[in-house]
Design a protein around this motif. Structure first.
Motif, PDB file in Angstrom:
ATOM      1  N   SER A 403       0.895  -1.168  -0.004  1.00 30.42           N
ATOM      2  CA  SER A 403      -0.170   0.092   0.033  1.00 30.42           C
ATOM      3  C   SER A 403       0.771   1.280  -0.089  1.00 30.42           C
ATOM      4  O   SER A 403       1.551   1.713   0.924  1.00 30.42           O
ATOM      5  CB  SER A 403      -0.835  -0.111   1.200  1.00 30.42           C
ATOM      6  OG  SER A 403      -0.080  -0.121   2.258  1.00 30.42           O
ATOM      7  N   ASN A 404       0.923   1.930  -1.249  1.00 30.22           N
ATOM      8  CA  ASN A 404       1.884   3.194  -1.072  1.00 30.22           C
ATOM      9  C   ASN A 404       1.317   3.715  -2.409  1.00 30.22           C
ATOM     10  O   ASN A 404       2.152   4.336  -3.332  1.00 30.22           O
ATOM     11  CB  ASN A 404       3.287   2.902  -1.268  1.00 30.22           C
ATOM     12  CG  ASN A 404       4.236   3.907  -1.249  1.00 30.22           C
ATOM     13  OD1 ASN A 404       3.850   4.711  -0.513  1.00 30.22           O
ATOM     14  ND2 ASN A 404       5.226   3.718  -2.053  1.00 30.22           N
ATOM     15  N   SER A 405       0.016   4.026  -2.659  1.00 28.53           N
ATOM     16  CA  SER A 405      -0.472   4.865  -3.599  1.00 28.53           C
ATOM     17  C   SER A 405      -0.079   4.230  -5.137  1.00 28.53           C
ATOM     18  O   SER A 405       0.602   4.854  -5.775  1.00 28.53           O
ATOM     19  CB  SER A 405      -0.142   6.234  -3.511  1.00 28.53           C
ATOM     20  OG  SER A 405      -0.980   6.940  -2.399  1.00 28.53           O
ATOM     21  N   ILE A 406      -0.125   2.925  -5.160  1.00 30.07           N
ATOM     22  CA  ILE A 406       0.579   2.383  -6.109  1.00 30.07           C
ATOM     23  C   ILE A 406      -0.537   2.519  -7.672  1.00 30.07           C
ATOM     24  O   ILE A 406      -1.785   2.360  -7.510  1.00 30.07           O
ATOM     25  CB  ILE A 406       0.582   0.894  -6.026  1.00 30.07           C
ATOM     26  CG1 ILE A 406       1.628   0.555  -4.748  1.00 30.07           C
ATOM     27  CG2 ILE A 406       1.136   0.184  -7.242  1.00 30.07           C
ATOM     28  CD1 ILE A 406       1.712  -0.976  -4.474  1.00 30.07           C
ATOM     29  N   LYS A 407       0.138   2.503  -8.698  1.00 28.21           N
ATOM     30  CA  LYS A 407      -0.478   2.590 -10.034  1.00 28.21           C
ATOM     31  C   LYS A 407       0.182   1.363 -10.641  1.00 28.21           C
ATOM     32  O   LYS A 407       1.435   1.401 -11.125  1.00 28.21           O
ATOM     33  CB  LYS A 407      -0.186   3.782 -10.764  1.00 28.21           C
ATOM     34  CG  LYS A 407      -1.042   4.871 -10.164  1.00 28.21           C
ATOM     35  CD  LYS A 407      -0.604   6.271 -10.933  1.00 28.21           C
ATOM     36  CE  LYS A 407      -1.400   7.297 -10.323  1.00 28.21           C
ATOM     37  NZ  LYS A 407      -1.438   8.409 -11.331  1.00 28.21           N
ATOM     38  N   ALA A 408      -0.644   0.208 -10.918  1.00 31.48           N
ATOM     39  CA  ALA A 408       0.064  -1.038 -11.443  1.00 31.48           C
ATOM     40  C   ALA A 408      -0.949  -1.305 -12.710  1.00 31.48           C
ATOM     41  O   ALA A 408      -1.986  -1.180 -12.829  1.00 31.48           O
ATOM     42  CB  ALA A 408      -0.399  -2.103 -10.598  1.00 31.48           C
ATOM     43  N   GLN A 409       0.089  -1.819 -13.871  1.00 30.03           N
ATOM     44  CA  GLN A 409      -0.407  -2.122 -15.016  1.00 30.03           C
ATOM     45  C   GLN A 409      -0.026  -3.589 -15.312  1.00 30.03           C
ATOM     46  O   GLN A 409       1.293  -3.561 -15.269  1.00 30.03           O
ATOM     47  CB  GLN A 409      -0.302  -1.059 -16.167  1.00 30.03           C
ATOM     48  CG  GLN A 409      -0.486  -1.509 -17.760  1.00 30.03           C
ATOM     49  CD  GLN A 409       0.622  -1.938 -18.317  1.00 30.03           C
ATOM     50  OE1 GLN A 409       1.768  -2.015 -17.997  1.00 30.03           O
ATOM     51  NE2 GLN A 409       0.263  -2.962 -19.169  1.00 30.03           N
ATOM     52  N   VAL A 435      -4.801  -1.619 -13.539  1.00 29.20           N
ATOM     53  CA  VAL A 435      -5.333  -1.694 -14.923  1.00 29.20           C
ATOM     54  C   VAL A 435      -4.866  -3.286 -15.446  1.00 29.20           C
ATOM     55  O   VAL A 435      -3.675  -3.393 -15.567  1.00 29.20           O
ATOM     56  CB  VAL A 435      -4.772  -0.696 -15.820  1.00 29.20           C
ATOM     57  CG1 VAL A 435      -5.148  -0.951 -17.197  1.00 29.20           C
ATOM     58  CG2 VAL A 435      -5.079   0.650 -15.367  1.00 29.20           C
ATOM     59  N   LEU A 436      -5.723  -4.131 -15.730  1.00 26.61           N
ATOM     60  CA  LEU A 436      -5.559  -5.771 -15.960  1.00 26.61           C
ATOM     61  C   LEU A 436      -6.143  -5.486 -17.451  1.00 26.61           C
ATOM     62  O   LEU A 436      -7.187  -5.447 -17.708  1.00 26.61           O
ATOM     63  CB  LEU A 436      -5.995  -6.377 -15.186  1.00 26.61           C
ATOM     64  CG  LEU A 436      -5.888  -7.838 -15.563  1.00 26.61           C
ATOM     65  CD1 LEU A 436      -4.414  -8.375 -15.329  1.00 26.61           C
ATOM     66  CD2 LEU A 436      -6.781  -8.691 -14.696  1.00 26.61           C
ATOM     67  N   THR A 437      -5.101  -5.946 -18.600  1.00 27.60           N
ATOM     68  CA  THR A 437      -5.630  -5.990 -19.755  1.00 27.60           C
ATOM     69  C   THR A 437      -4.934  -7.317 -20.485  1.00 27.60           C
ATOM     70  O   THR A 437      -3.923  -7.638 -20.079  1.00 27.60           O
ATOM     71  CB  THR A 437      -5.245  -4.760 -20.709  1.00 27.60           C
ATOM     72  OG1 THR A 437      -3.881  -4.522 -20.562  1.00 27.60           O
ATOM     73  CG2 THR A 437      -5.904  -3.500 -20.530  1.00 27.60           C
ATOM     74  N   ASN A 438      -5.600  -7.770 -21.573  1.00 27.76           N
ATOM     75  CA  ASN A 438      -4.990  -8.783 -22.333  1.00 27.76           C
ATOM     76  C   ASN A 438      -4.691 -10.028 -21.660  1.00 27.76           C
ATOM     77  O   ASN A 438      -3.658 -10.443 -22.217  1.00 27.76           O
ATOM     78  CB  ASN A 438      -4.275  -8.227 -23.320  1.00 27.76           C
ATOM     79  CG  ASN A 438      -4.937  -7.265 -24.094  1.00 27.76           C
ATOM     80  OD1 ASN A 438      -6.072  -7.081 -24.265  1.00 27.76           O
ATOM     81  ND2 ASN A 438      -4.061  -6.114 -24.570  1.00 27.76           N
ATOM     82  N   SER A 439      -4.966 -10.599 -20.508  1.00 33.52           N
ATOM     83  CA  SER A 439      -4.181 -11.431 -19.708  1.00 33.52           C
ATOM     84  C   SER A 439      -5.210 -12.614 -19.215  1.00 33.52           C
ATOM     85  O   SER A 439      -6.127 -12.417 -19.612  1.00 33.52           O
ATOM     86  CB  SER A 439      -3.665 -10.940 -18.318  1.00 33.52           C
ATOM     87  OG  SER A 439      -2.882  -9.740 -18.725  1.00 33.52           O
ATOM     88  N   ILE A 440      -4.407 -13.523 -19.138  1.00 34.65           N
ATOM     89  CA  ILE A 440      -5.275 -14.905 -18.644  1.00 34.65           C
ATOM     90  C   ILE A 440      -4.787 -14.990 -17.132  1.00 34.65           C
ATOM     91  O   ILE A 440      -3.660 -15.209 -16.646  1.00 34.65           O
ATOM     92  CB  ILE A 440      -4.686 -16.110 -19.317  1.00 34.65           C
ATOM     93  CG1 ILE A 440      -5.236 -15.722 -20.795  1.00 34.65           C
ATOM     94  CG2 ILE A 440      -5.461 -17.361 -18.970  1.00 34.65           C
ATOM     95  CD1 ILE A 440      -4.927 -16.869 -21.777  1.00 34.65           C
ATOM     96  N   LEU A 441      -5.959 -15.530 -16.201  1.00 33.47           N
ATOM     97  CA  LEU A 441      -5.803 -15.737 -14.835  1.00 33.47           C
ATOM     98  C   LEU A 441      -6.372 -17.152 -14.945  1.00 33.47           C
ATOM     99  O   LEU A 441      -7.629 -17.253 -14.978  1.00 33.47           O
ATOM    100  CB  LEU A 441      -6.257 -14.711 -13.699  1.00 33.47           C
ATOM    101  CG  LEU A 441      -5.524 -13.519 -13.524  1.00 33.47           C
ATOM    102  CD1 LEU A 441      -5.226 -12.862 -14.628  1.00 33.47           C
ATOM    103  CD2 LEU A 441      -6.128 -12.603 -12.416  1.00 33.47           C
TER     104      LEU A 441
END
Length: 800
Positions: A403-409, A435-441
């Motif tokens: 937790s640190n004001s993260i911006k994750a892509q 922001v999660l795009t074009n990925s497989i979980l």
């Protein structure tokens, strides 16, 4: 062959000697050291090298006082059982010997102990030996520094020297060592010697053992320049040192290229204030518990950048750790084309970072790490995180963000578990926007809890998910939680946005969506995809598939997901996914095979790269199935050589070589017809010095279908030598001259398909023509290739 008078031969020999001396001197080492040297030599040229680190100290200090830094050349194939502790910046590299031997230099910090072991009283399986700790420079043994024992198979070592080295597992007491073969124990000490206790693999005494020999650590570091910046290390194989602070520690802005760390190395193979790791291999260290192979650390980060590229971590429990202690952070930690295979028994975290502002992962592949990455030691996390084109296979927790004001892509990435308990694909602390795009979980869960997105909701976090595929494969009685979502925008609070995603339930009781009402903090759970859409207003253009009763399983959607081919199949369900334009860009199409120690080391020595596409068929999914791989290399005289092998020419019509520069589009520069399954060669003669070129193959079937190979990049830098052939064209007899080169070489003549016609060793003298004997071959185009000690010359000629 040209015949010369005796006096000319003497002159040529002197000229040849000068040429060699000039060539080696151009490698610009200040000090030369070789196993075949002598410490009474001057040590300033490769012809008069010193023999040892100790014997070179005077020259090193003198050079450092004059220049401020020292470049040290170690002869290829040499072994040094020493430590160097310079008080200045160093460049430590390799120079080739007269046999053009390109074997790496070996730095080994352990000594053989094949006698002197005595049986410990009341411990029938344990043998002890007193080992001097003088090589640890007075530092305590047992804190970060460890004495350890390597058991080496004598026969296996003759052919597989790295595999032959087995590190005995550390146990915390003599009693535990006595009960378990293949272990050792060493107590913490600050004395001049330490008792080491060993239980050999087969229980036999280590003294003059018939099958094994034993080495024990006697030094902490190999070349220690941690307090000095701008160090460079190249072409080294480093093992046997016990330093917790690194085998080759370096100050700020240090670099490492073609380094093989281990096996049998430190707990921390490498501690680096800041710098670059490239084309290197990390093999297991001293203790088979979660210890770290590479640590970027200093009290202050001062905004420095740390990079790891084209590097393999093999059987390493924890690969990378980055942090600082006080006020300033590192600017970034960046990984590009990094491959990690965890220890099969103990899979730790592949990368753990804190106190750096940015984390970038491109083309990263991990297998059997319980966590792909953990961002935020003590919740001090990077502010910007970017993960692209990566694969985290067989994880329990794919990614964890502090937790640190993260911006994750996260883009074009696969996160997958392989039948693990209580799996979480992505874990978010508070104040994180993802922001999660074009990925497989792909969760294959065997516990009572499996979560795609674990999240602590706060007013400053949010999720945007577009074009992803979520695959749930759980126990029949268990649910898979998709995640906590807050889809409503209340008083300026961030609204989650989900669209064009695909949800697939393969096995399990339900997929569960949690809808959080921002205004009342109430949570609504639903197991119905249509209810999720209605209640949340999200995923209105998304799809849900229940395959629990479908005998096709995941093959109803993908070609072969079990083996990593997540390409959409030719099925009605897959066509529906294509129709919504989910944005899938195929994160992987196969899973990498874990290389052996020797295979990985050979890749590093030869400059070949292991990439996450190494197992990929470039034409998979078309009517054409071939295994065509492109290899490229820069030559002299404005040339780039390209080679490829066709292993299945069925239905193949031709192969185009395409080239581009910068942002320009690819254009065809050559077309090769395919007549058989063999190796083909093409030389691009039209290249400019210093320009970066991209090459690829366009593979075309007889039906007109086409697919492309991976892209190779070459930047050409001219060499100083030149090759001339005359007459050209000829009628079967040619002569050649070299300009700027005298010395030994290998002459080869190749036909237009790359087949070798002539090969012989040759002595070259600059400016003096030599006759080349050619067999009586048909007319056509041929290539004359000269392999020199520091380069390759190639020239085209025609026989009429």
């Amino acid at each position: 062959m040209l015949k010369l008078p005796g006096y000319v031969k003497i002159f040529c020999a002197l000229l040849l000697l000068c040429a060699f001396n000039t060539a080696f001197s151009q490698q610009k080492f200040d000090v030369f050291i070789s196993n075949s040297g002598n410490d009474s030599n001057a040590g300033k040229t490769s012809f008069a090298p010193l023999k040892s680190f100790k014997g070179s100290i005077a020259l090193l200090r003198k050079t450092a006082s004059e220049k401020g830094a020292v470049s040290i050349g170690l002869e290829s194939g040499s072994h040094f059982n020493e430590a160097l502790l310079p008080s200045y910046s160093v460049l430590v590299g390799m120079y080739n010997n007269f046999l053009y031997n390109n074997n790496p230099v070996v730095l080994n910090g352990s000594d053989e102990y094949n006698a002197g072991w005595t049986l410990v009283e009341n411990s029938p399986n344990v043998f002890e030996h007193a080992i001097s700790t003088a090589g640890f420079s007075g530092e305590p043994v047992g804190g970060y520094n460890y004495v350890f024992v390597v058991e080496i198979d004598k026969e296996l070592e003759k052919t597989l020297p790295l595999t032959a080295r087995k590190i005995l597992a550390y146990e915390p007491s003599i009693e535990k060592v006595n009960a378990k073969p293949g272990t050792f124990y060493e107590p913490a000490t600050i004395s001049d010697s330490i008792q080491v206790y060993v239980h050999t693999t087969d229980g036999q005494p280590p003294n003059l053992h018939a099958k094994f020999r034993y080495e024990v650590t006697v030094r902490n570091r190999a070349v220690n320049s941690y307090d000095y910046d701008n160090n460079t290390f190249e072409n080294l194989s480093v093992r046997g040192y016990g330093a917790g602070y690194g085998l080759l520690p370096g100050g700020y802005n240090s670099s490492y290229n073609k380094i093989i760390f281990g096996p049998g190395a430190a707990v921390h193979h490498l501690v680096l204030k800041s710098g670059k790791i490239n084309n290197s291999l990390f093999l297991p260290g001293v203790r088979n518990i979660p210890n770290i192979a590479l640590t970027f650390y200093n009290v202050e980060g001062f905004g420095k950048v740390n990079k790891v590229s084209n590097t393999i971590f093999l059987a390493i429990p924890q690969a990378i750790y980055s942090h600082t202690s006080y006020g300033t952070h590192y600017a970034s930690v960046e990984l590009n084309n990094v491959i990690g295979f965890a220890d099969t028994a103990i899979g730790g975290q592949f990368i753990s970072t804190s106190d750096n502002d940015t984390l970038i992962l491109n083309n990263v592949y991990t297998d059997k790490y319980s966590a792909g990455l953990n961002v935020g030691h003590n919740n001090i996390s990077a502010s910007v995180i970017s993960i692209n084109n990566s694969c985290f296979k067989d994880v329990v927790r794919g990614m964890a963000f502090g937790s640190n004001s993260i911006k994750a892509q996260i883009n074009n990435t696969l996160i997958r578990s392989d039948k693990k308990d209580n799996v979480t694909a992505i874990a978010m602390q508070q104040n994180t926007t993802l922001v999660l795009t074009n990925s497989i979980l792909h969760i294959r869960n065997t516990g009572n809890q499996g979560i795609f997105l674990s999240r602590y909701l706060s007013s400053a976090d949010g999720v945007t998910a577009t074009g992803n595929i979520f695959i749930a494969d759980a126990n029949e009685q268990d649910d898979i939680q998709v995640g906590h979502y807050k889809p409503f925008d209340i008083n300026g609070i961030v609204q989650d946005k989900l669209n064009k995603n695909v949800y697939i339930l393969v096995k399990g009781r339900n997929m569960v969506w949690d809808i959080n009402n921002n205004s009342t903090s109430s949570v609504t759970n639903t197991t119905s995809f249509t209810e999720w859409q209605r209640l949340s207003g999200q995923d209105l253009n998304s799809l849900f598939f229940d395959l629990r009763k479908d005998p096709r399983g995941l093959k109803a959607i993908f070609i072969d997901a079990d083996n990593g081919n997540y390409e959409l199949a030719n099925t009605p369900e897959a066509h529906r996914i294509r129709a919504i334009n989910a944005g899938m860009t195929l994160p992987v199409t196969c899973f990498l095979k874990k290389p052996s120690y020797e295979e990985a080391a050979d890749m590093i020595r030869s400059g070949r790269l292991l990439t996450m596409n190494a197992c990929k068929n470039p034409c998979l999914g078309t009517a054409l199935f071939t295994t065509t791989q492109l290899n490229t290399a820069a030559l002299n005289n404005s040339q780039v050589i390209l080679k490829w092998t066709v292993k299945d020419n069925n239905n193949l019509d031709h192969i185009d070589v395409e080239r581009s520069t910068g942002s320009s589009a690819f254009s065809k520069i050559y077309m090769s017809t395919v007549s058989n399954d063999s190796t083909y060669t093409f030389i691009d003669n039209d290249v400019a010095n210093g320009i970066s070129y991209n090459y690829r193959l366009k593979i075309v079937t007889k039906a007109g279908e086409a697919c492309f190979s991976s892209v190779n990049n070459v930047t050409h830098l001219y060499n100083k030598y030149a090759l001339s052939i005359f007459p050209n064209p000829s009628r079967g007899m040619i002569k050649m001259t070299t300009e700027g080169y005298s010395g030994f070489g290998t002459l080869l003549v190749l036909n237009s398909t790359g087949q070798k016609i002539v090969e012989k060793k040759i002595t070259l003298i600059t400016g003096i023509p030599q006759h080349v004997d050619l067999p009586k071959y048909l007319r056509g185009v041929y290539w004359l290739k000269l392999v020199l000690h520091d380069g390759v010359l190639v020239k085209r000629f025609v026989v009429e």
